[in-house]
Design a protein around this motif. Structure first.
Motif, PDB file in Angstrom:
ATOM      1  N   GLY A 518       0.781  -1.227   0.000  1.00 35.76           N
ATOM      2  CA  GLY A 518       0.000   0.000   0.000  1.00 35.76           C
ATOM      3  C   GLY A 518       0.807   1.268   0.000  1.00 35.76           C
ATOM      4  N   HIS A 519       2.124   1.128  -0.120  1.00 38.32           N
ATOM      5  CA  HIS A 519       3.008   2.289  -0.018  1.00 38.32           C
ATOM      6  C   HIS A 519       3.839   2.391  -1.289  1.00 38.32           C
ATOM      7  CE1 HIS A 519       5.577   5.170   2.286  1.00 38.32           C
ATOM      8  NE2 HIS A 519       4.458   5.345   2.948  1.00 38.32           N
ATOM      9  N   HIS A 520       4.888   3.231  -1.249  1.00 42.91           N
ATOM     10  CA  HIS A 520       5.691   3.483  -2.443  1.00 42.91           C
ATOM     11  C   HIS A 520       6.362   2.229  -2.986  1.00 42.91           C
ATOM     12  CE1 HIS A 520       5.254   7.796  -2.550  1.00 42.91           C
ATOM     13  NE2 HIS A 520       5.608   7.916  -1.283  1.00 42.91           N
ATOM     14  N   ARG A 521       6.646   1.269  -2.125  1.00 49.44           N
ATOM     15  CA  ARG A 521       7.326   0.071  -2.622  1.00 49.44           C
ATOM     16  C   ARG A 521       6.496  -0.591  -3.721  1.00 49.44           C
ATOM     17  NH1 ARG A 521       8.168  -5.137  -0.185  1.00 49.44           N
ATOM     18  NH2 ARG A 521       6.925  -4.467   1.580  1.00 49.44           N
ATOM     19  N   LEU A 549      -0.630   6.076   1.132  1.00 45.82           N
ATOM     20  CA  LEU A 549      -0.022   7.315   0.651  1.00 45.82           C
ATOM     21  C   LEU A 549      -0.836   8.562   0.964  1.00 45.82           C
ATOM     22  CD1 LEU A 549       1.225   6.142  -2.862  1.00 45.82           C
ATOM     23  CD2 LEU A 549       2.476   6.191  -0.696  1.00 45.82           C
ATOM     24  N   GLY A 550      -2.045   8.385   1.486  1.00 48.42           N
ATOM     25  CA  GLY A 550      -2.883   9.530   1.797  1.00 48.42           C
ATOM     26  C   GLY A 550      -2.247  10.503   2.771  1.00 48.42           C
ATOM     27  N   THR A 552       0.758  11.198   3.472  1.00 51.31           N
ATOM     28  CA  THR A 552       1.960  11.883   2.983  1.00 51.31           C
ATOM     29  C   THR A 552       1.675  12.804   1.795  1.00 51.31           C
ATOM     30  OG1 THR A 552       2.563  10.100   1.453  1.00 51.31           O
ATOM     31  CG2 THR A 552       3.377   9.921   3.717  1.00 51.31           C
ATOM     32  N   GLN A 553       0.410  12.922   1.407  1.00 51.24           N
ATOM     33  CA  GLN A 553      -0.015  13.759   0.277  1.00 51.24           C
ATOM     34  C   GLN A 553       0.511  13.251  -1.063  1.00 51.24           C
ATOM     35  OE1 GLN A 553      -2.332  15.647   1.102  1.00 51.24           O
ATOM     36  NE2 GLN A 553      -1.948  15.633   3.301  1.00 51.24           N
ATOM     37  N   ASP A 554       0.833  11.975  -1.140  1.00 45.16           N
ATOM     38  CA  ASP A 554       1.326  11.398  -2.398  1.00 45.16           C
ATOM     39  C   ASP A 554       0.238  10.684  -3.186  1.00 45.16           C
ATOM     40  OD1 ASP A 554       4.109  11.983  -2.653  1.00 45.16           O
ATOM     41  OD2 ASP A 554       4.522  10.644  -0.993  1.00 45.16           O
ATOM     42  N   LEU A 555      -0.925  10.484  -2.584  1.00 45.64           N
ATOM     43  CA  LEU A 555      -1.939   9.636  -3.197  1.00 45.64           C
ATOM     44  C   LEU A 555      -2.424  10.185  -4.525  1.00 45.64           C
ATOM     45  CD1 LEU A 555      -3.750   7.148  -2.971  1.00 45.64           C
ATOM     46  CD2 LEU A 555      -5.397   8.547  -1.711  1.00 45.64           C
ATOM     47  N   TYR A 556      -2.777  11.468  -4.567  1.00 47.38           N
ATOM     48  CA  TYR A 556      -3.385  12.036  -5.763  1.00 47.38           C
ATOM     49  C   TYR A 556      -2.449  11.921  -6.971  1.00 47.38           C
ATOM     50  CZ  TYR A 556      -5.524  15.438  -8.928  1.00 47.38           C
ATOM     51  OH  TYR A 556      -6.085  16.044 -10.030  1.00 47.38           O
ATOM     52  N   LEU A 557      -1.231  12.438  -6.827  1.00 47.40           N
ATOM     53  CA  LEU A 557      -0.314  12.453  -7.967  1.00 47.40           C
ATOM     54  C   LEU A 557       0.113  11.047  -8.361  1.00 47.40           C
ATOM     55  CD1 LEU A 557       1.915  15.554  -7.129  1.00 47.40           C
ATOM     56  CD2 LEU A 557       0.082  15.394  -8.813  1.00 47.40           C
ATOM     57  N   LEU A 608       5.491  -9.470  -6.948  1.00 45.98           N
ATOM     58  CA  LEU A 608       4.984  -9.500  -5.580  1.00 45.98           C
ATOM     59  C   LEU A 608       5.520  -8.310  -4.793  1.00 45.98           C
ATOM     60  CD1 LEU A 608       5.527 -13.300  -4.815  1.00 45.98           C
ATOM     61  CD2 LEU A 608       3.469 -12.188  -5.722  1.00 45.98           C
ATOM     62  N   ALA A 609       4.636  -7.389  -4.442  1.00 46.89           N
ATOM     63  CA  ALA A 609       4.978  -6.268  -3.559  1.00 46.89           C
ATOM     64  C   ALA A 609       4.357  -6.582  -2.203  1.00 46.89           C
ATOM     65  CB  ALA A 609       4.460  -4.951  -4.117  1.00 46.89           C
ATOM     66  N   ILE A 610       4.959  -7.542  -1.529  1.00 48.29           N
ATOM     67  CA  ILE A 610       4.413  -8.025  -0.265  1.00 48.29           C
ATOM     68  C   ILE A 610       5.444  -7.843   0.840  1.00 48.29           C
ATOM     69  CG2 ILE A 610       2.883  -9.626  -1.459  1.00 48.29           C
ATOM     70  CD1 ILE A 610       4.790 -11.869  -0.784  1.00 48.29           C
TER      71      ILE A 610
END
Length: 655
Positions: A518-521, A549-550, A552-557, A608-610
């Protein structure tokens, strides 16, 4: 480099700043029972000690209806005065000026905290809080103006040098100015003159309360950046000229955006450095008052250029000075290599504040703990020890730096040929290259601390036995799960994130990325693949892709870029089995709400991003066989970089 402009003095009203660097207002969540705390004293004092010319406090509430956040200072309460005086006395001891920011959040308040109706120009709910406000009656507006004045008196009596009134992204005043939020038909709505009426009442009340010899300015939203309405730069240029003509203010600080687009208010590393400079230049071209520019200016060289080009008069630095309070002093002393540059990752500053946690910083463990861990608090070790640190990721580097500075003999071992650990992989994800500054920031500091660095050496129990260290710190990190918890998740055409980012995966054209992170990885890897022209389908069990990402304000972009690159999103889905041959992989999945089974595919490749798993084999082999043994970071449990740095810093201070 000589900083001719950055370190020149400037007068704001009656107050002279020693330089053009302002530590900008931001929430800290350090308030206790709506009063300033000792943490505030030392937090702002550290930035004064570090050389900032001006500090502007976090927003302080001026009225009982203004409770956007639980831990706001209520400036209208007379009980604030002792805390104010402690703060201002401490800051002034270092030659820095300090202004208090006064604000009413308007529609961005939270009635569940205040137990009062939310005040706003019109009954238009904020897009984030979504609470329908009360349309303020004229007597409400007059009452808020009186409370601004009451708060201003406390600010002056508390020893502050000036006041900034928030007219920016999060403020009742901006909501009156904007036709998007002000839909009134009376004397406070409609024309520009009418929409300015309430904000001018607030300024006039403050000015009357503090007198003409006290500095007062506003923080103005330079552009709401809302395509379907609101204020644009041309509108705000006109407003700025009108506010200047009122003769009531001494400076203009600028922000950008609103709660419709917080990713612009608090730009992450996906937002260009200095992204607000053109807006500041646009306002400055229309007024004679000093203008502040803020927004990812994390470098004194960039700051100097903005001033030299005449685009602003003061450089606002917020996260840059959270990350390194001594940036101004280091720049003035030509120690640019010693600056710890902010990377705009937002995990521990904006990310924590948004979840009602105290402010922190992934690169500065001392944030909020300056009295305990601030500059000058680390003491020489009473007993000098031989320290072996295994793993030169962020945690290992911080442990080595701190232990070396305290006089220990430190040897830092890394099995790869360069310092950095997992950061060297993470920075290869799309849009994450700035993450590598974490390593650049610390590499020189490790060397300056006298640490002996051994690259390309894999530490074994036999090596530890030969070296006979007094202390061993295992910072060996984590690795992708060796046995992923999905049936059929090992075999041809199935890869982990590391293999993809390191170029070791032979991906086909049609790729499915299974995301439990659920993150940048996950998202940065998906974008990395999509940027190669491949078709990417992202599956996750969360409500939406990029759920972490919500804050950190990264979700939208992030979602915008992924969709523009053709990615497909399937949320609410858990993969229970991977079947099929290479080039024809089929996923058996279940919807987490309906429990309906489905098959997806075929896909050429699976990524796999686990979860990661600890790499603690050395630690376990040494347990009970060394004098002192510690483990830090992912070697304890796979987490994010902030905990690796925190634990490395802590153990380095304490051994």
């Amino acid at each position: 480099m000589m900083f001719r402009y950055l370190f020149s003095p400037l007068k704001l009203g009656r107050v002279e700043l020693r330089n053009r660097i302002s530590f900008q207002p931001h929430l800290t969540n350090f308030a206790v029972d709506t009063l300033p705390s000792e943490r505030h004293v030392h937090y702002w004092g550290e930035r004064a000690k570090g050389g900032a010319g001006l500090i502007i406090t976090e927003e302080m509430s001026v009225h009982p209806t203004d409770r956007a956040y639980e831990k706001l200072i209520e400036a209208f309460q007379p009980e604030v005065l002792p805390g104010f005086r402690k703060i201002t006395d401490h800051v002034h001891a270092f030659g820095t000026r300090i202004f208090a920011q006064l604000n009413h959040n308007g529609q961005q308040c939270d009635g569940s905290l205040s137990r009062l109706p939310v005040f706003a120009p019109s009954p238009v709910p904020d897009p984030l809080f979504r609470e329908i406000p009360k349309e303020m009656e004229p007597e409400d507006i007059e009452e808020v103006a009186r409370y601004f004045a009451k708060s201003a008196v406390h600010v002056r009596e508390g020893g502050f040098d000036g006041i900034e009134i928030q007219f920016g992204h999060s403020s009742l005043a901006r909501q009156f100015l904007s036709p998007l939020s002000n839909q009134r038909q009376d004397a406070f709505g409609g024309s520009v003159e009418n929409r300015m009426r309430a904000p001018l009442l607030f300024i006039a009340a403050v000015r009357k309360a503090v007198g003409d010899d006290f500095t007062v300015g506003i923080r103005l939203c330079a552009d709401e950046m809302i395509p379907w309405g609101g204020l644009n730069l041309a509108d705000v240029q006109d407003l700025a000229a009108r506010f200047e003509a009122s003769g009531l203010i001494d400076f203009m600080d600028l922000s950008v955006g609103t709660f419709y687009n917080l990713y612009l208010v608090e730009g992450s590393m996906h937002t260009p450095l200095g992204y607000t400079v053109p807006l500041a230049a646009g306002i400055r071209s229309k007024v004679k008052l000093p203008v502040f520019c803020t927004g990812r200016i994390n470098d004194p060289v960039m700051a100097e250029k903005v001033l030299a080009n005449g685009q602003a008069d003061v450089i606002g630095m917020c996260r840059a000075l959270i990350c390194d309070p001594f940036l101004p002093k280091k720049a003035q002393e030509a120690r640019l290599a010693d600056i710890r540059y902010c990377i705009g990752d937002n995990q521990n500053c904006i990310g924590r504040i948004g979840m009602n946690k105290p402010l922190a910083c992934i690169q500065n463990p001392a944030v909020g703990l300056e009295k305990k861990w601030g500059e000058g608090t680390s003491k020489p070790a009473p007993v000098k020890k031989k320290v072996m640190i295994v793993g030169a990721g962020p945690g290992g580097m911080w442990a080595a730096k701190m232990a070396g500075r305290r006089g220990h003999q430190v040897d830092l071992y890394e099995k790869n040929d360069q310092l950095g650990g997992q950061v060297l992989i993470a920075m290869k994800g799309s849009g994450r290259d700035e993450f590598g500054v974490l390593i650049r920031n610390e590499k020189d500091q490790v060397e300056k601390a006298g640490v002996n660095v051994h690259l390309g050496v894999e530490v074994t129990p036999d090596l530890v036995e030969r070296e006979q260290p007094d202390v061993v710190i295992c910072a060996t990190g984590s690795v992708p799960a060796r046995n992923p918890p999905i049936a059929g998740a090992k075999g041809p055409a199935i890869y982990d994130v590391w293999q993809v980012l390191l170029g070791k995966a032979e991906l086909g054209q049609k790729v499915c990325l299974i995301d439990t992170d659920g993150h940048h990885r996950a998202t940065a890897t998906a974008e990395f693949i999509a940027s190669q022209g491949k078709s990417v389908h992202i599956l996750c069990s969360s409500l939406f892709v990029g759920a972490e990402l919500g804050p950190t304000q990264d979700l939208y972009l992030t979602r915008q870029r992924l969709l523009q690159k053709g990615c497909t999103f399937t949320p609410d889905t858990v993969v229970i089995e991977i079947a099929g041959e290479a080039g024809a992989k089929v996923l058996k999945a279940i919807n987490v709400y309906s429990n309906a089974m489905s098959e997806l595919g075929p896909f050429d490749s699976i990524v796999l991003a686990i979860q990661q798993e600890v790499e603690d084999r050395l630690y376990k082999a040494l347990k009970g066989k060394t004098k002192e043994l510690y483990r830090i970071g992912d070697c304890v449990a796979p987490r994010k970089v902030d905990m690796a740095i925190w634990e490395g810093h802590k153990v380095g201070r304490e051994i």
